[in-house]
Design a protein around this motif. Structure first.
Motif, PDB file in Angstrom:
ATOM      1  N   LEU A 281       0.836  -1.190   0.000  1.00 10.18           N
ATOM      2  CA  LEU A 281       0.000   0.000   0.000  1.00 10.18           C
ATOM      3  C   LEU A 281       0.872   1.242   0.000  1.00 10.18           C
ATOM      4  O   LEU A 281       1.885   1.303   0.708  1.00 10.18           O
ATOM      5  CB  LEU A 281      -0.895   0.033   1.249  1.00 10.18           C
ATOM      6  CG  LEU A 281      -1.855  -1.134   1.485  1.00 10.18           C
ATOM      7  CD1 LEU A 281      -2.514  -0.983   2.854  1.00 10.18           C
ATOM      8  CD2 LEU A 281      -2.915  -1.177   0.403  1.00 10.18           C
ATOM      9  N   THR A 282       0.491   2.229  -0.783  1.00  7.43           N
ATOM     10  CA  THR A 282       1.114   3.541  -0.681  1.00  7.43           C
ATOM     11  C   THR A 282       0.444   4.295   0.459  1.00  7.43           C
ATOM     12  O   THR A 282      -0.623   3.897   0.957  1.00  7.43           O
ATOM     13  CB  THR A 282       0.948   4.330  -1.977  1.00  7.43           C
ATOM     14  OG1 THR A 282      -0.451   4.587  -2.196  1.00  7.43           O
ATOM     15  CG2 THR A 282       1.515   3.549  -3.162  1.00  7.43           C
ATOM     16  N   LEU A 283       1.026   5.399   0.870  1.00  2.24           N
ATOM     17  CA  LEU A 283       0.398   6.192   1.923  1.00  2.24           C
ATOM     18  C   LEU A 283      -0.992   6.677   1.514  1.00  2.24           C
ATOM     19  O   LEU A 283      -1.931   6.606   2.321  1.00  2.24           O
ATOM     20  CB  LEU A 283       1.307   7.359   2.294  1.00  2.24           C
ATOM     21  CG  LEU A 283       1.238   7.816   3.755  1.00  2.24           C
ATOM     22  CD1 LEU A 283       1.481   6.672   4.712  1.00  2.24           C
ATOM     23  CD2 LEU A 283       2.241   8.941   4.007  1.00  2.24           C
ATOM     24  N   PRO A 284      -1.202   7.161   0.270  1.00  7.08           N
ATOM     25  CA  PRO A 284      -2.568   7.506  -0.141  1.00  7.08           C
ATOM     26  C   PRO A 284      -3.531   6.322  -0.076  1.00  7.08           C
ATOM     27  O   PRO A 284      -4.722   6.504   0.210  1.00  7.08           O
ATOM     28  CB  PRO A 284      -2.383   7.997  -1.577  1.00  7.08           C
ATOM     29  CG  PRO A 284      -0.997   8.551  -1.615  1.00  7.08           C
ATOM     30  CD  PRO A 284      -0.198   7.622  -0.725  1.00  7.08           C
ATOM     31  N   ASP A 285      -3.037   5.099  -0.336  1.00 10.11           N
ATOM     32  CA  ASP A 285      -3.890   3.918  -0.193  1.00 10.11           C
ATOM     33  C   ASP A 285      -4.348   3.755   1.251  1.00 10.11           C
ATOM     34  O   ASP A 285      -5.514   3.429   1.519  1.00 10.11           O
ATOM     35  CB  ASP A 285      -3.143   2.654  -0.617  1.00 10.11           C
ATOM     36  CG  ASP A 285      -2.865   2.576  -2.104  1.00 10.11           C
ATOM     37  OD1 ASP A 285      -3.610   3.212  -2.882  1.00 10.11           O
ATOM     38  OD2 ASP A 285      -1.901   1.887  -2.487  1.00 10.11           O
ATOM     39  N   VAL A 286      -3.418   3.969   2.173  1.00 10.20           N
ATOM     40  CA  VAL A 286      -3.765   3.874   3.594  1.00 10.20           C
ATOM     41  C   VAL A 286      -4.771   4.953   3.952  1.00 10.20           C
ATOM     42  O   VAL A 286      -5.754   4.703   4.663  1.00 10.20           O
ATOM     43  CB  VAL A 286      -2.505   3.998   4.472  1.00 10.20           C
ATOM     44  CG1 VAL A 286      -2.872   4.012   5.956  1.00 10.20           C
ATOM     45  CG2 VAL A 286      -1.537   2.863   4.194  1.00 10.20           C
ATOM     46  N   PHE A 287      -4.569   6.167   3.436  1.00 12.45           N
ATOM     47  CA  PHE A 287      -5.509   7.256   3.701  1.00 12.45           C
ATOM     48  C   PHE A 287      -6.916   6.892   3.241  1.00 12.45           C
ATOM     49  O   PHE A 287      -7.906   7.139   3.934  1.00 12.45           O
ATOM     50  CB  PHE A 287      -5.069   8.534   2.984  1.00 12.45           C
ATOM     51  CG  PHE A 287      -3.812   9.152   3.506  1.00 12.45           C
ATOM     52  CD1 PHE A 287      -3.282   8.789   4.740  1.00 12.45           C
ATOM     53  CD2 PHE A 287      -3.143  10.117   2.767  1.00 12.45           C
ATOM     54  CE1 PHE A 287      -2.116   9.375   5.218  1.00 12.45           C
ATOM     55  CE2 PHE A 287      -1.979  10.711   3.234  1.00 12.45           C
ATOM     56  CZ  PHE A 287      -1.463  10.337   4.457  1.00 12.45           C
ATOM     57  N   GLU A 288      -7.005   6.317   2.050  1.00 10.65           N
ATOM     58  CA  GLU A 288      -8.315   5.953   1.523  1.00 10.65           C
ATOM     59  C   GLU A 288      -8.968   4.871   2.362  1.00 10.65           C
ATOM     60  O   GLU A 288     -10.163   4.947   2.689  1.00 10.65           O
ATOM     61  CB  GLU A 288      -8.182   5.483   0.075  1.00 10.65           C
ATOM     62  CG  GLU A 288      -9.515   5.126  -0.575  1.00 10.65           C
ATOM     63  CD  GLU A 288      -9.369   4.725  -2.030  1.00 10.65           C
ATOM     64  OE1 GLU A 288     -10.417   4.477  -2.667  1.00 10.65           O
ATOM     65  OE2 GLU A 288      -8.232   4.671  -2.533  1.00 10.65           O
ATOM     66  N   ALA A 289      -8.194   3.862   2.736  1.00 10.91           N
ATOM     67  CA  ALA A 289      -8.748   2.765   3.524  1.00 10.91           C
ATOM     68  C   ALA A 289      -9.205   3.236   4.897  1.00 10.91           C
ATOM     69  O   ALA A 289     -10.209   2.754   5.432  1.00 10.91           O
ATOM     70  CB  ALA A 289      -7.702   1.655   3.678  1.00 10.91           C
ATOM     71  N   ALA A 290      -8.467   4.193   5.488  1.00  9.43           N
ATOM     72  CA  ALA A 290      -8.784   4.681   6.830  1.00  9.43           C
ATOM     73  C   ALA A 290      -9.700   5.892   6.821  1.00  9.43           C
ATOM     74  O   ALA A 290     -10.040   6.395   7.890  1.00  9.43           O
ATOM     75  CB  ALA A 290      -7.490   5.034   7.559  1.00  9.43           C
ATOM     76  N   GLN A 291     -10.087   6.375   5.627  1.00  6.61           N
ATOM     77  CA  GLN A 291     -10.848   7.620   5.541  1.00  6.61           C
ATOM     78  C   GLN A 291     -10.171   8.702   6.387  1.00  6.61           C
ATOM     79  O   GLN A 291     -10.781   9.352   7.249  1.00  6.61           O
ATOM     80  CB  GLN A 291     -12.292   7.397   5.973  1.00  6.61           C
ATOM     81  CG  GLN A 291     -13.156   6.701   4.931  1.00  6.61           C
ATOM     82  CD  GLN A 291     -13.339   7.575   3.678  1.00  6.61           C
ATOM     83  OE1 GLN A 291     -13.901   8.657   3.740  1.00  6.61           O
ATOM     84  NE2 GLN A 291     -12.852   7.100   2.546  1.00  6.61           N
TER      85      GLN A 291
END
Length: 394
Positions: free
Chosen positions: A67-77
């Motif tokens: 996961l990229t950091l933006p991926d984590v952001f999306e998953a965690a809202q």
């Protein structure tokens, strides 16, 4: 009325409606009465910044996916992420309209702040960990919380049923929200309308100290004890002992119930920058430069419990839903990793992660829905990988 599955309850919409979640986490103090936690009169303590380039860091999730950091952001809202390393802000992101000066709900991460206050007063000899709660709150004698010790409360060691109902963690959390927030009460609601009234309905279903059971009433009982022994509101106490002394830039806030009592277990809102200041003070042994804010023994005992406690502070039979390998001490989640890391954690993605060995403090604010179709984001894995990356490269 018999208990229904959480998904079928009218008052469960706050878990599953994305619009409701973000409105509440970013505007909690505007949706009902609140009380200020004063930042004091001193100038805000500056936060030095130095970009560390973690935006391009790839996170390996527990399932092995990258996961990229933006991926984590999306998953965690994610609404905000602030990373500090050795006292310097190395990453700061705000999303979904949140600004650096905006307070955000900390939810159950606020439990850990009550733990700090209690541990400090116990260290000073003002609070007795071995005393029954009813020693301080006589009207709770004969209740699950009143017959427990202060130490049982601090470790979620009560075994409680409210008003004769079978205990269900998620449903009781929603019932608590109904106590403090009239708009969340279902039609025909006739239950308690204040936190103190709610606590009097608790009955023990097993001896205290026999099981870890994560329950808001433990925190609210302890907060009431602290109010009784100091004569101060929770807001004033937190301001006096901590918030006015860490160089906060903004006031923080607690939401209030109908009696004007703070929702200590989760009604606290503050900016990410100020919570990062709090975390950095804790990481540095309770001190800011040469000024001791909290006793060093208090902060040191969070991941390393004092004599009389096992390192993995757990009552027997921790629930199967508890994070694997985690333990619990004074309302803090202990990660039991090689870095002495620990965390304040709240629903919808609120986190204050502190890792003394990695010299890292991370604040995460989110508005993630609670639903089987929205798996929890791998925040702890991300925090540890960010910390180890920083320790290797800076």
């Amino acid at each position: 009325m018999t208990d229904a599955p959480l998904a079928n309850l009218h008052w469960s919409r706050g878990y599953t409606d994305p619009a409701w979640v973000r409105r509440y986490t970013t505007s909690a103090r505007e949706l009902g009465p609140s009380r200020r936690v004063g930042r004091g009169q001193d100038a805000a303590r500056s936060l030095p910044a130095d970009t560390a380039g973690i935006d391009q860091l790839t996170i390996t999730a527990p399932d092995g996916s990258a996961l990229t950091l933006p991926d984590v952001f999306e998953a965690a809202q994610t609404d905000a992420l602030l990373v500090m390393h050795r006292g310097t802000v190395v990453h700061e992101t705000y999303l979904h309209g949140l600004q650096a000066h905006d307070p955000h709900l900390n939810a159950s991460a606020a439990k850990s702040y009550i733990g700090l206050l209690a541990a400090t007063l116990a260290h000073q000899g003002i609070l007795d960990r071995d005393a029954a709660a009813s020693t301080y709150i006589p009207e709770l004698a004969g209740t699950a919380f009143g017959d427990s010790t202060v130490d049982h409360l601090l470790h979620m060691g009560t075994h409680v049923s409210y008003a004769g109902r079978p205990f269900d963690k998620a449903i009781e959390a929603q019932r608590y929200f109904a106590v403090i927030a009239p708009p969340l009460r279902p039609y025909g609601y006739s239950g308690p309308t204040s936190i103190r009234e709610h606590l009097t309905t608790a009955r023990a279903t097993a001896a205290p100290g026999t099981e870890f059971r994560y329950e808001n009433g433990n925190v609210e009982t302890l907060a009431e004890i602290l109010r009784r022994i100091t004569g101060a509101t929770t807001s004033a106490l937190l301001s006096d002992i901590i918030w006015s002394r860490i160089g906060a830039d903004e006031d923080a806030y607690y939401t209030l119930d109908s009696e004007g009592t703070e929702a200590a277990c989760g009604g606290f809102s503050a900016t990410a920058r100020d919570v990062a200041r709090l975390g950095e003070m804790i990481r540095c042994g309770g001190a800011i430069a040469d000024r001791q804010i909290l006793p060093a023994a208090v902060t040191a005992s969070i991941p390393n419990a004092p004599d009389g406690y096992a390192k993995r502070v757990r009552f027997p039979a921790a629930p199967p839903t508890a994070p694997a390998g985690f333990s619990y001490h004074d309302f803090w989640w202990i990660l039991n990793d090689p870095y002495n890391s620990y965390m304040a954690s709240g629903i919808h993605g609120q986190r204050l992660f502190i890792s003394p060995e990695l010299e890292t403090v991370i604040v995460h604010y989110g508005s993630q829905v609670m639903s089987p179709v929205a798996p929890a984001a791998p925040l702890v894995s991300a925090f540890l990988q960010i910390g180890t990356h920083l320790q290797r490269t800076r």
